[in-house]
Structure formats: structure tokens, C-alpha cells
Design a protein around this motif. Structure first.
Motif, PDB file in Angstrom:
ATOM      1  N   ALA A 227     -31.664 -10.489  24.533  1.00 54.99           N
ATOM      2  CA  ALA A 227     -33.235 -10.486  24.113  1.00 54.99           C
ATOM      3  C   ALA A 227     -33.840 -11.804  24.274  1.00 54.99           C
ATOM      4  CB  ALA A 227     -33.145  -9.890  22.594  1.00 54.99           C
ATOM      5  N   ASN A 228     -34.694 -12.134  25.052  1.00 57.80           N
ATOM      6  CA  ASN A 228     -35.538 -13.276  25.289  1.00 57.80           C
ATOM      7  C   ASN A 228     -34.604 -14.486  25.663  1.00 57.80           C
ATOM      8  OD1 ASN A 228     -38.151 -12.104  24.407  1.00 57.80           O
ATOM      9  ND2 ASN A 228     -37.882 -12.917  22.343  1.00 57.80           N
ATOM     10  N   GLY A 229     -33.678 -14.012  26.698  1.00 60.83           N
ATOM     11  CA  GLY A 229     -32.842 -14.650  27.132  1.00 60.83           C
ATOM     12  C   GLY A 229     -31.461 -15.168  26.495  1.00 60.83           C
ATOM     13  N   ARG A 230     -31.357 -14.488  25.302  1.00 63.01           N
ATOM     14  CA  ARG A 230     -30.030 -15.055  24.476  1.00 63.01           C
ATOM     15  C   ARG A 230     -29.409 -13.378  23.893  1.00 63.01           C
ATOM     16  NH1 ARG A 230     -30.274 -19.973  22.476  1.00 63.01           N
ATOM     17  NH2 ARG A 230     -31.886 -21.289  22.977  1.00 63.01           N
ATOM     18  N   PRO A 231     -28.176 -13.594  23.864  1.00 67.35           N
ATOM     19  CA  PRO A 231     -27.407 -12.406  23.057  1.00 67.35           C
ATOM     20  C   PRO A 231     -27.986 -12.284  21.646  1.00 67.35           C
ATOM     21  CG  PRO A 231     -25.898 -13.713  24.100  1.00 67.35           C
ATOM     22  CD  PRO A 231     -27.041 -14.546  24.203  1.00 67.35           C
ATOM     23  N   GLU A 232     -28.468 -13.079  21.000  1.00 61.35           N
ATOM     24  CA  GLU A 232     -28.786 -13.141  19.746  1.00 61.35           C
ATOM     25  C   GLU A 232     -30.009 -14.216  19.447  1.00 61.35           C
ATOM     26  OE1 GLU A 232     -26.190 -12.727  15.706  1.00 61.35           O
ATOM     27  OE2 GLU A 232     -25.908 -14.558  16.838  1.00 61.35           O
ATOM     28  N   SER A 233     -31.054 -13.741  18.832  1.00 59.55           N
ATOM     29  CA  SER A 233     -32.154 -14.907  18.735  1.00 59.55           C
ATOM     30  C   SER A 233     -32.633 -14.466  17.298  1.00 59.55           C
ATOM     31  CB  SER A 233     -33.261 -14.750  19.655  1.00 59.55           C
ATOM     32  OG  SER A 233     -33.488 -13.458  20.091  1.00 59.55           O
ATOM     33  N   ALA A 316     -27.885  -6.444  22.542  1.00 60.48           N
ATOM     34  CA  ALA A 316     -28.518  -7.774  21.950  1.00 60.48           C
ATOM     35  C   ALA A 316     -29.198  -7.670  20.559  1.00 60.48           C
ATOM     36  CB  ALA A 316     -29.750  -8.144  23.044  1.00 60.48           C
ATOM     37  N   SER A 317     -29.448  -8.763  19.756  1.00 63.28           N
ATOM     38  CA  SER A 317     -29.919  -8.869  18.446  1.00 63.28           C
ATOM     39  C   SER A 317     -30.962  -9.891  18.384  1.00 63.28           C
ATOM     40  CB  SER A 317     -28.892  -9.208  17.509  1.00 63.28           C
ATOM     41  OG  SER A 317     -27.674  -8.479  17.705  1.00 63.28           O
ATOM     42  N   LYS A 439     -23.521 -14.149   8.231  1.00 56.59           N
ATOM     43  CA  LYS A 439     -24.086 -13.596   9.311  1.00 56.59           C
ATOM     44  C   LYS A 439     -22.842 -12.870  10.080  1.00 56.59           C
ATOM     45  CE  LYS A 439     -24.923 -15.486  13.414  1.00 56.59           C
ATOM     46  NZ  LYS A 439     -24.766 -13.925  14.161  1.00 56.59           N
ATOM     47  N   PRO A 440     -23.128 -11.499  10.487  1.00 55.36           N
ATOM     48  CA  PRO A 440     -22.336 -10.937  11.331  1.00 55.36           C
ATOM     49  C   PRO A 440     -22.046 -11.590  12.678  1.00 55.36           C
ATOM     50  CG  PRO A 440     -24.172  -9.485  10.653  1.00 55.36           C
ATOM     51  CD  PRO A 440     -24.401 -10.723  10.373  1.00 55.36           C
ATOM     52  N   PRO A 441     -20.887 -11.203  13.196  1.00 51.38           N
ATOM     53  CA  PRO A 441     -20.494 -12.021  14.509  1.00 51.38           C
ATOM     54  C   PRO A 441     -21.544 -11.560  15.716  1.00 51.38           C
ATOM     55  CG  PRO A 441     -19.019 -10.002  14.059  1.00 51.38           C
ATOM     56  CD  PRO A 441     -20.002 -10.297  12.810  1.00 51.38           C
ATOM     57  N   ALA A 442     -21.781 -12.487  16.619  1.00 56.20           N
ATOM     58  CA  ALA A 442     -22.623 -12.357  17.618  1.00 56.20           C
ATOM     59  C   ALA A 442     -22.367 -11.113  18.347  1.00 56.20           C
ATOM     60  CB  ALA A 442     -22.428 -13.743  18.503  1.00 56.20           C
TER      61      ALA A 442
END
Ligand SMILES: [Cu+2]
Length: 643
Positions: A227-233, A316-317, A439-442
Motif C-alpha cells: 500500500a503506497n509502496g510498503r507492506p505496512e504504512s 497490505a496494511s 503492534k501486530p506483526p508485519a
């Protein structure tokens, strides 16, 4: 060089400008995009990617309705490139399809795109050359309207996409080899043991006996979903705010289920076009579609907006707000063993017909048996009123209410055209939703195994929970059945209608995807005439979803909403079902029409829509104009290999 090109383009566009009469005081908004090949790191390991201005995705391009866009695209790579403005109404020479609308942008060259902005909403852009989209050549477009219709405290783009460290050309080779490797890697393969575990051995053997290909939702196993270039943002927000999320699915092949942990989302626009607000807890977004959503942040905390890959292989988050974490629930993985069970009728049809046309033989297609929007089981209905341009067919659910006497299928579960909203997932599906201070895992990778895997663990039956795709409320389809345009979109009853029937076909073993059983290279153009209403009846005879995209136009999706059918530029055609779209032929040119699954398009699932009497663009060299028909133009070429 650049200056010369600008004047050249202006001259070539003169007639279009006169026709469109842009405001004399239109602001010129200029961007420069530089496309380059460079190492990127999405997974912890460096891999080759293609960047725009050094990043994936490229910059968000912002305009206001009425602006004049001028975009310089420089090619810093050693392969040809191009940029297509997805969903933007542009003159044909600005559409960015190499060999069709313009010559490709050669290494070291700059092409200047220039067009008036005639619309507003959320769109995107991407390379239309070879497989470059998979390598990262895409970005968002946001166009502000003259008058904002709905208020939001914040406005964020969420561009979701899929990423593989593998060279996309080797991905295509793996697919062409007909190997089950990706299915094994992401745990969606099927076996006798897995079928036995689910008590569906009968279905498995029935299908094997008929040599039907195993159903899979997605072809490719990905390393990351972004999402916007990252798995998590993370996005800033305060409690109690209303946030507009501009969701863009810029994936090469991945559909996503969207969900917000903070509560239902309100859909306010689809493909950039405003719709009456629709609330959804979870829905499916197809490749290349966009949705504008309003969400509300509840109390204190970081709420997860999650885009889960349709095949369940990862997600993706985007965490919105700050404080205790509120993760979105896991979605049951699709039950691939379930034979798309629309009822006994469908199985009966499978049993009688050869594989390949999936119970929809050419003769019946030509007779119009499957012309109705909705599931194929509906096809035996009386077809008469489809032939009157002013009469809109009812939705399948409405037909069901009127009673069906042939008992072909059970339509109580909405598939793609359900009139009522699918109920929210039952409590059981939300059990793992809980607030946590940590924070939950990536998000996980789309591949579950390294070099070693246990065969049965890779089987689709090994997932924690399974649900039948598009049928179970936990795995809803698209929200099309509920989309209503804010203004009437119907055409006058006196307009001439051209009706074109297209079957969506595939040969899984050779990995060839076709329209009317032919690939692009050997097929004819779709010829239309300015002033007509063109109705495309798309009959999907495959077990996959196909997101069909028409360049240069918006079309109405015939969904039972009468005069208020929504306008879109990309529409999901669900497996084994029919989708009907209509458009106003008022944009003379040659326009690409294709499946937006990148590897399907590359394999030939495409056509050119040609307006009669449309003059060849004099700017294009004659050689470029003819080469679109040359076999192999959409095949792999050594100059565009990605390493
Ligand atoms: Cu396709």
C-alpha cells in the motif's frame, strides 16, 4: 529538444483543442516523470525495479478540473517505455499505448503529453510497455472537482499493488510452462489428499475426469503486497475524523478484499465517478479499479485498513491514527475445492459439455443464450427485452423474485449482481479482532515457503478457515449491484445501438487468454461508428475473474439500476458469468480494450476498438501503425527484459 517537442505536440492537437474548447484561462500544470531501472528493496533482499522519479509508486499527480496537463516523461532505461493515463479522457494520441496511440518512448528520449483535464476524481497512470507495470511503473492521479460534494477532514491516496522480486519475464515463462509452482508456493494447490481432508473427493474426481483445470483465483505468487509502496504504512488521524481514502488497485494481477477495522466504509465514488453512498464492511476491488471511501476514526487508537489479496496469500496494511492497535480480521481463504457450486444445474452442465467452453458452447453463445448480466444459470431466461435499447434488464435477484421454473441454479447468494448488501461477516469470522497495545506483526509474504515445503502443507485445504469465494458472506464480490450513479447515465431511446458479443476464453495449459477464442495478433479490430451506443456483452467462459478495461471512454455497467447505472472504465467479469456494458461512441480514435491482468493482456486478451473514418494520426510513422497487428508484438522481446 524538449521545447521543439512541445510545439510539435501543440500543432498536432490543434483540432482536438478547438473541439473541446478549454477555458481560455486554464492553468497549465506541468510534471516531469523520469523512468529508471534501479535496485529496490521491498523484501529485505535487493531486486531490480523500475522507478518513477526514484520511487515506487511514482509521485501522485494532482490537477483541478479544467486544468491543462503537461507531463514530460523521460526514459532513462535501456528499453522502450510509455505512460498510459488510466481512466483519463484524452485525445487518442495522448493515450500512451505504444504502436497504437504513439511511438514508444525510446531510451534517452522525452515525450511530452499534453491534454485538457475534462473530469475529476481518483485515477492512476502506468507503463503500457511490456511487463514494466509489474516492476513498479505506476502512480496515482487526483483531480479536484470545481465544487466538492462531500466533506472530509483528511484526504489520502492508498495505492495497493503486488510485488515480486522475480523478473516479470521469468514469471511469464513459469506461467507459460503450465507449472503449478506458484500454487504450491502460496498454498493454493490441490491434491487428492486435500480433497479428502475437506470431504470433497467427489468434486475433485468429477473435475479430474472431465479434465477441467483446477480453479485458482490468481496466477502468480507474490513476495509482498503493497500500500503506497510498503507492506505496512501509517497515516495520521485524530479520533472522530472523517477521512477520504482514494483506493487505487495498481496491481498487475491481484484483486483485494478491502476492510477497515474501525467500522463500515462508505463508497462515494467508483472509478473516479461519484455514486450514491453505499456502506460496506468488506468488498472486492478488481485490478485497475479505483474507489473513493469515507471512513470514520472511532475512539483513540490505530485502526487497520487492510487490503487482503483475493487468493488469501497475504495482505497490505495501513494503520490510521495512533494509540492501541485495532487490527482488521483475517479473511477465510477461498475453498478452491468447491466447484463454484451454483447448484446442481451447473454441475449438470459441466458434465455434458467439453472442457474449454465451460458449458457455454459457441452455438449457444451465438444464439444469445448467455447475454444477460449475472450468472450463467440465468441464461435460460427469455432474452427478448435485451434487444430493446431503452429497456434495461432486471437484476438477477429481481428475476429470482419473479420465480424461475427451470431450477438451474440457486441464486439466493448474490454473486456479482446481488441487489441486497451481503450481510456482515458472522461473529466467528471476527473472533481474532482485538485491541492490542503491541503492534501486530508485519503483513506476511505471499509465498509461504522457502526452498523446502511439505506438499500437503502447501495444499489449499491446509488453511485455518475456508469459504466459497463470491458466495460466502465472508468472501464477498464486487459492490457493483449496489452502485447507483448520482446523475442519469442512460442514452436517448432514439440512438442507434451496436451490440457486440465477446467471450472471455482461456487455455490454462498453454497459458493463452483470448477474446472470442482468438488472441489479439490474429484477430480483427472492433469497428464502431461515432454517434452510436455500443453495447458489449462479455461472457466469461473461464474460472478466473477478468478486469476488462476500455481506454478513452466511460461505460455504463448494466446492473439493474436503470437510468442510474454507474459509469466505470474497468469492470470485473466474474468467472462463468456475463457482464454487459454500454458506452457513448463520441471519442473518435483507436482505443485499446483488454483484460487488465498484465499477463493475460500480454498473452493476447485484448482488442482495438476502431472508429470508422478515424484518420490515422499523421504524427505516427506508418511502420508503427501496422506493427500492432504483427504477431509477437505482445510477446516477450529481448530489448525489454527486466534485468
Ligand atoms: Cu484476464
Amino acid at each position: 529538444m524538449v521545447v521543439k517537442r512541445i510545439s510539435f505536440i501543440l500543432i498536432s492537437l490543434l483540432p482536438a483543442f478547438l473541439l473541446l474548447l478549454p477555458a481560455a484561462d486554464a492553468a497549465v500544470v506541468e510534471y516531469e516523470l523520469v523512468i529508471d531501472r534501479q535496485p529496490v528493496n521491498m523484501t529485505g533482499t535487493a531486486a531490480w525495479g523500475m522507478t518513477i522519479n526514484g520511487s515506487i509508486p511514482g509521485p501522485t499527480l494532482r490537477f483541478a478540473e479544467g486544468d491543462l496537463a503537461r507531463i514530460l516523461v523521460r526514459n532513462n532505461m535501456d528499453a522502450d517505455t510509455s505512460i498510459h493515463w488510466h481512466g483519463i479522457l484524452v485525445p487518442p494520441g495522448m493515450d500512451g499505448v505504444p504502436y497504437l496511440s504513439f511511438p514508444p518512448i525510446k531510451p534517452g528520449d522525452t515525450f511530452v503529453y499534453e491534454f485538457p483535464i475534462r473530469q475529476n476524481g481518483t485515477y492512476w497512470y502506468h507503463s503500457h510497455s511490456s511487463l514494466q507495470e509489474q516492476s513498479g511503473v505506476y502512480g496515482a492521479i487526483v483531480i479536484e472537482p470545481q465544487h466538492q460534494r462531500l466533506h472530509a477532514d483528511r484526504d489520502h491516496v492508498v495505492l495497493v499493488s503486488d510485488w515480486t522480486d522475480e523478473n516479470p519475464h521469468s514469471v511469464l515463462r513459469t506461467l507459460k510452462r503450465g507449472s503449478e509452482w506458484y500454487a504450491l508456493e502460496k498454498g493454493s494447490s490441490q491434491s487428492i489428499l486435500g480433497a479428502a481432508r475437506l470431504g470433497l473427493l467427489g468434486c475433485y474426481f468429477t473435475r479430474e475426469l472431465q479434465r477441467m483445470p483446477p480453479m485458482d483465483i490468481a496466477d502468480v505468487a507474490y513476495d509482498r503486497f503493497l500500500a503506497n509502496g510498503r507492506p505496512e504504512s501509517f497515516l495520521e488521524a485524530l479520533p472522530g475524523e472523517t477521512i477520504r481514502l482514494r483506493i487505487i488497485n495498481g496491481s498487475s494481477t491481484t484483486y483485494f478484499h478491502l476492510e477497515f477495522a474501525g467500522g463500515p466504509m462508505t463508497i462515494i465514488a467508483a472509478d473516479g465517478q461519484d455514486v450514491e453512498p453505499v456502506r460496506r464492511r468488506r468488498f472486492l476491488v478488481g485490478v485497475a479499479e479505483t474507489y473513493d471511501l469515507l471512513i470514520e476514526t472511532g475512539g483513540d487508537g490505530a485502526y487497520e485498513f487492510r487490503a487482503t489479496a483475493h487468493d488469501g496469500s497475504g495482505y497490505a496494511s495501513v494503520w490510521i491514527g495512533s494509540g492501541p492497535y485495532h487490527p482488521a480480521p483475517d479473511i477465510p481463504r477461498p475453498n478452491m475445492y468447491h466447484p463454484m457450486d451454483h447448484g446442481t444445474g451447473l454441475r449438470h452442465i459441466f458434465a455434458l459439455t467439453p472442457a474449454g467452453v465451460m458449458g457455454m458452447p459457441d452455438r449457444a453463445v451465438r444464439a444469445g443464450t448467455f447475454d444477460r448480466p449475472g450468472m450463467m444459470g440465468m441464461a435460460m431466461e427469455d432474452m427478448d427485452h435485451m434487444h430493446h435499447p431503452d429497456h434495461e434488464p432486471e437484476s438477477p435477484v429481481m428475476q429470482h423474485e419473479h420465480g424461475m421454473d427451470h431450477g438451474a441454479a440457486d441464486h439466493s447468494a448474490p454473486h456479482i449482481m446481488g441487489k441486497e448488501q451481503a450481510p456482515p461477516p458472522p461473529a466467528a469470522a471476527r473472533e481474532d479482532t482485538q485491541t492490542t497495545a503491541f503492534k501486530p506483526p508485519a503483513p506476511p509474504s505471499g509465498r509461504r515457503f522457502g526452498k523446502i515445503f511439505h506438499l500437503l502443507a502447501a495444499d489449499a485445504s491446509s488453511a485455518k478457515s475456508l469459504a466459497v469465494d463470491g458466495m460466502a458472506p465472508e468472501r464477498p464480490g464486487t459492490p457493483y449491484g449496489d452502485l447507483t450513479a448520482v446523475n442519469p447515465t442512460a442514452f436517448g431511446a432514439d440512438r442507434p445501438v451496436r451490440e457486440i458479443r465477446l467471450t472471455l476464453d482461456g487455455d490454462m495449459e498453454r497459458y493463452v487468454w483470448m477474446l472470442n477464442n482468438r488472441v489479439l495478433a490474429e484477430s480483427d479490430v472492433i469497428r464502431i461508428r461515432a454517434g452510436e451506443v455500443v453495447r458489449l456483452i462479455m461472457i466469461n467462459r473461464t474460472m478466473m475473474h477478468h478486469p476488462m478495461h476500455l481506454h478513452g471512454h466511460f461505460f455504463r455497467v448494466v446492473n439493474g439500476r436503470g437510468d442510474f447505472a454507474p459509469l466505470k472504465h474497468t469492470v470485473d467479469v466474474a468467472p462463468m458469468s456475463t457482464t454487459v456494458i454500454e458506452f457513448n461512441a463520441v471519442e473518435p480514435g483507436d482505443w485499446f480494450f483488454h483484460c487488465h491482468l498484465l499477463y493475460h493482456m500480454e498473452s493476447g486478451m485484448a482488442r482495438v476498438v476502431h472508429y470508422e473514418d478515424y484518420a490515422i494520426d499523421p504524427c505516427l510513422p506508418a511502420s508503427a501503425r501496422t506493427s500492432i497487428w504483427t504477431p509477437g508484438i505482445f510477446r516477450e522481446r529481448p530489448t525489454s527484459s527486466a534485468t
